[in-house]
Motif scaffolding. Structure first.
Motif, short mmCIF file in Angstrom:
data_model
loop_
_atom_site.label_atom_id
_atom_site.label_comp_id
_atom_site.label_asym_id
_atom_site.label_seq_id
_atom_site.Cartn_x
_atom_site.Cartn_y
_atom_site.Cartn_z
N HIS A 219 41.94 98.73 50.74
CA HIS A 219 43.03 99.65 51.08
C HIS A 219 44.34 98.88 51.14
CE1 HIS A 219 43.85 99.08 55.59
NE2 HIS A 219 43.06 98.09 55.25
N GLN A 220 45.41 99.60 51.33
CA GLN A 220 46.74 99.04 51.22
C GLN A 220 47.27 98.44 52.52
OE1 GLN A 220 48.94 102.38 49.69
NE2 GLN A 220 47.72 102.49 47.81
N PHE B 27 37.04 99.19 54.67
CA PHE B 27 37.99 99.04 53.58
C PHE B 27 38.65 97.67 53.77
CE2 PHE B 27 37.26 103.49 53.33
CZ PHE B 27 37.60 103.88 52.05
N THR C 265 45.11 106.10 50.42
CA THR C 265 45.47 104.72 50.72
C THR C 265 44.38 103.71 50.33
OG1 THR C 265 44.63 104.94 52.97
CG2 THR C 265 46.96 105.42 52.62
N GLY C 266 43.23 104.19 49.90
CA GLY C 266 42.14 103.30 49.53
C GLY C 266 41.92 103.28 48.03
#
Length: 266
Positions: free
Chosen positions: A189-190, A214, A251-252
């Protein structure tokens, strides 16, 4: 069995949610992978593939056409070419042979000398009873496999994110000094740190929920920079996994990496 699913709806009743701080607290009220029904459904589906009455299985679901994982196959072919012989493979978290049956038509004995699945005990028991043969074997740990076989390559397809302490495992994995490592369908993820979420499986697959990590990508890759060269990275071959939503926010993402041992293959 360790797989990912994506949501296509605005308000899903399944998918990933939350940002939890403690694995054990999260697992207190959920069954996770020990559910017997998951094993039974996966076994029954793969027996159809093995017996030729079905074409392809993924995450216990049968399909009428094989979805070939070409990035993974390319990495297997490259590894065999570097060794100039067929590979002995560990498939960590490989269920009852999902990826083995998916790839065996393209990567037969000329590429894969043996396919060794490391899984939970109840999967190992079922695997030995229903699927094991001269080429496909089942073990409860990497160490147990290494007592019998000398593996060249470890494949981790959608499995690492379901370990309670993944970074301890990744550190140990790097220290084994295998020739090749392939990560496929691994969740990132970010954010700036790893994120622990609750994953609810789509009900048409099976009824289950479990913790799912994540990873922060740089921290993940740092485990392998000393001993391995990262040859390539690639997106998931499964439609809908390029972007994964957490709490309904995209976001992943899901991707893979291919590592080659520096000291063995300069």
């Amino acid at each position: 069995m360790f797989k990912l699913f994506s949501s296509k709806f605005k308000k899903p009743s399944y998918g990933w949610s939350g940002n939890y701080s403690n694995w054990n607290d999260l697992t207190d009220s959920i069954g996770g992978y020990s559910e017997v029904s998951i094993l039974d459904k996966t076994r029954d589906a793969l027996l159809q593939v093995k017996n030729g009455t079905a074409i392809y299985e993924r995450d216990s679901v049968l399909f009428d056409k094989i979805e070939h994982p070409f990035p993974l196959l390319t990495c297997l072919f490259k590894s065999a070419a570097l060794l100039q012989r067929p590979l002995h493979i560990i498939d960590f978290g490989g269920s009852l042979g999902s990826t083995y049956f998916q790839t065996k038509r393209m990567a037969g004995p000329a590429i894969c000398a043996s396919w060794n699945i490391v899984e939970q005990e109840h999967y190992v028991t079922a695997g030995k009873e229903h699927f094991e043969d001269d080429h496909l074997k089942f073990y409860s740990s990497i160490e147990a496999c290494m007592q019998v076989q000398k593996p060249d390559l470890v494949l981790l397809s959608g499995s690492v994110q379901y370990l309670p302490e993944p970074h301890l495992f990744l550190k140990k994995l790097a220290a084994y000094n295998f020739d090749f490592l392939i990560f496929d369908r691994t969740a990132f993820h970010q954010g700036k740190q790893d994120r622990l979420t609750l994953q609810i499986v789509p009900p048409e697959i099976y009824k289950a929920a479990y913790p799912s990590w994540f990873f922060q990508e740089d921290n993940f890759l740092n485990h392998f920079t000393d001993n391995y060269n990262k040859i390539c990275e690639f997106p998931s071959y499964v439609e809908g996994e390029a972007v994964l939503s957490i709490d309904q926010q995209p976001t992943g993402y899901n991707k893979g990496f291919y590592f080659v041992n520096k000291s063995k293959h300069a």
